[in-house]
Write a protein that holds these residues in place. Structure first.
Motif, PDB file in Angstrom:
ATOM      1  N   SER A  34       0.835  -1.204   0.000  1.00  0.00           N
ATOM      2  CA  SER A  34       0.000   0.000   0.000  1.00  0.00           C
ATOM      3  C   SER A  34       0.869   1.254   0.000  1.00  0.00           C
ATOM      4  O   SER A  34       0.425   2.308  -0.421  1.00  0.00           O
ATOM      5  CB  SER A  34      -0.950  -0.008   1.195  1.00  0.00           C
ATOM      6  OG  SER A  34      -0.214  -0.063   2.394  1.00  0.00           O
ATOM      7  N   CYS A  82       1.709   1.986  -3.818  1.00  0.00           N
ATOM      8  CA  CYS A  82       0.603   2.185  -4.734  1.00  0.00           C
ATOM      9  C   CYS A  82      -0.353   3.233  -4.176  1.00  0.00           C
ATOM     10  O   CYS A  82      -0.997   3.005  -3.156  1.00  0.00           O
ATOM     11  CB  CYS A  82      -0.125   0.857  -4.911  1.00  0.00           C
ATOM     12  SG  CYS A  82      -1.337   0.837  -6.201  1.00  0.00           S
ATOM     13  N   PRO A  83      -0.455   4.370  -4.837  1.00  0.00           N
ATOM     14  CA  PRO A  83      -1.413   5.373  -4.356  1.00  0.00           C
ATOM     15  C   PRO A  83      -2.836   4.879  -4.574  1.00  0.00           C
ATOM     16  O   PRO A  83      -3.085   3.993  -5.382  1.00  0.00           O
ATOM     17  CB  PRO A  83      -1.118   6.581  -5.236  1.00  0.00           C
ATOM     18  CG  PRO A  83      -0.546   5.999  -6.482  1.00  0.00           C
ATOM     19  CD  PRO A  83       0.208   4.765  -6.060  1.00  0.00           C
ATOM     20  N   SER A  84      -3.770   5.437  -3.858  1.00  0.00           N
ATOM     21  CA  SER A  84      -5.172   5.078  -4.032  1.00  0.00           C
ATOM     22  C   SER A  84      -5.601   5.332  -5.474  1.00  0.00           C
ATOM     23  O   SER A  84      -5.241   6.344  -6.068  1.00  0.00           O
ATOM     24  CB  SER A  84      -6.033   5.899  -3.078  1.00  0.00           C
ATOM     25  OG  SER A  84      -7.372   5.543  -3.209  1.00  0.00           O
ATOM     26  N   GLN A 124      -5.867   0.150  -3.140  1.00  0.00           N
ATOM     27  CA  GLN A 124      -4.471   0.513  -2.979  1.00  0.00           C
ATOM     28  C   GLN A 124      -3.554  -0.614  -3.415  1.00  0.00           C
ATOM     29  O   GLN A 124      -2.371  -0.618  -3.083  1.00  0.00           O
ATOM     30  CB  GLN A 124      -4.175   0.913  -1.540  1.00  0.00           C
ATOM     31  CG  GLN A 124      -4.823   2.236  -1.175  1.00  0.00           C
ATOM     32  CD  GLN A 124      -4.381   2.729   0.185  1.00  0.00           C
ATOM     33  OE1 GLN A 124      -4.204   1.955   1.102  1.00  0.00           O
ATOM     34  NE2 GLN A 124      -4.204   4.028   0.297  1.00  0.00           N
ATOM     35  N   CYS A 173      -1.504   0.254 -10.672  1.00  0.00           N
ATOM     36  CA  CYS A 173      -2.201   1.168  -9.769  1.00  0.00           C
ATOM     37  C   CYS A 173      -2.638   2.447 -10.467  1.00  0.00           C
ATOM     38  O   CYS A 173      -2.221   3.545 -10.099  1.00  0.00           O
ATOM     39  CB  CYS A 173      -1.300   1.486  -8.592  1.00  0.00           C
ATOM     40  SG  CYS A 173      -0.764   0.029  -7.707  1.00  0.00           S
TER      41      CYS A 173
END
Length: 122
Positions: free
Chosen positions: A25, A28-30, A80, A109
């Protein structure tokens, strides 16, 4: 003293995991995955009230949306980590259930849209 054989194994495992691209998480950005689709009958008429259940990576499908009067459904997940393999199960009383083919969705992502359509038979 470090065992050279163990060190080689640790390096190989690290390299293998790096090649898999398993982001955490933190890496990987939202991002958003929007699922859209349309369900019709054999005469190409839209079917309202069809349950669209999503299955991720072969887990039990979870109901996530219902079709509207035009047979359309849409919903968005905020994640994420990459999604992987998904499919939908469409169901409505009076019709045979339909499982869509499995698709790879959001392997990285980034925001994406995935389309799943279906035709139900009585």
């Amino acid at each position: 003293m470090i065992n050279l054989a163990k060190l080689k194994i640790l390096v190989l495992v690290f390299l293998f995991l790096s090649l898999l691209g398993c982001p955490s998480s933190d890496d990987c950005p939202s991002f958003a995955v929007t699922y859209v689709g349309n369900v019709r009958d054999q005469s190409n008429n839209p079917i309202q009230g069809v349950s669209a259940s999503l299955s991720v990576r072969g887990l039990n499908p979870e109901e996530v949306a219902w079709t509207d009067a035009n047979g359309d459904f849409s919903f968005t997940q905020y994640l994420q980590a990459p999604v992987g393999s998904v499919y939908f199960v469409f169901s409505k009383s009076g019709y045979s259930n339909l499982t869509t083919e499995t698709k790879e969705v959001a392997p990285s992502c980034v925001d994406t849209t995935a389309r799943f359509d279906g035709e139900l038979s009585p």
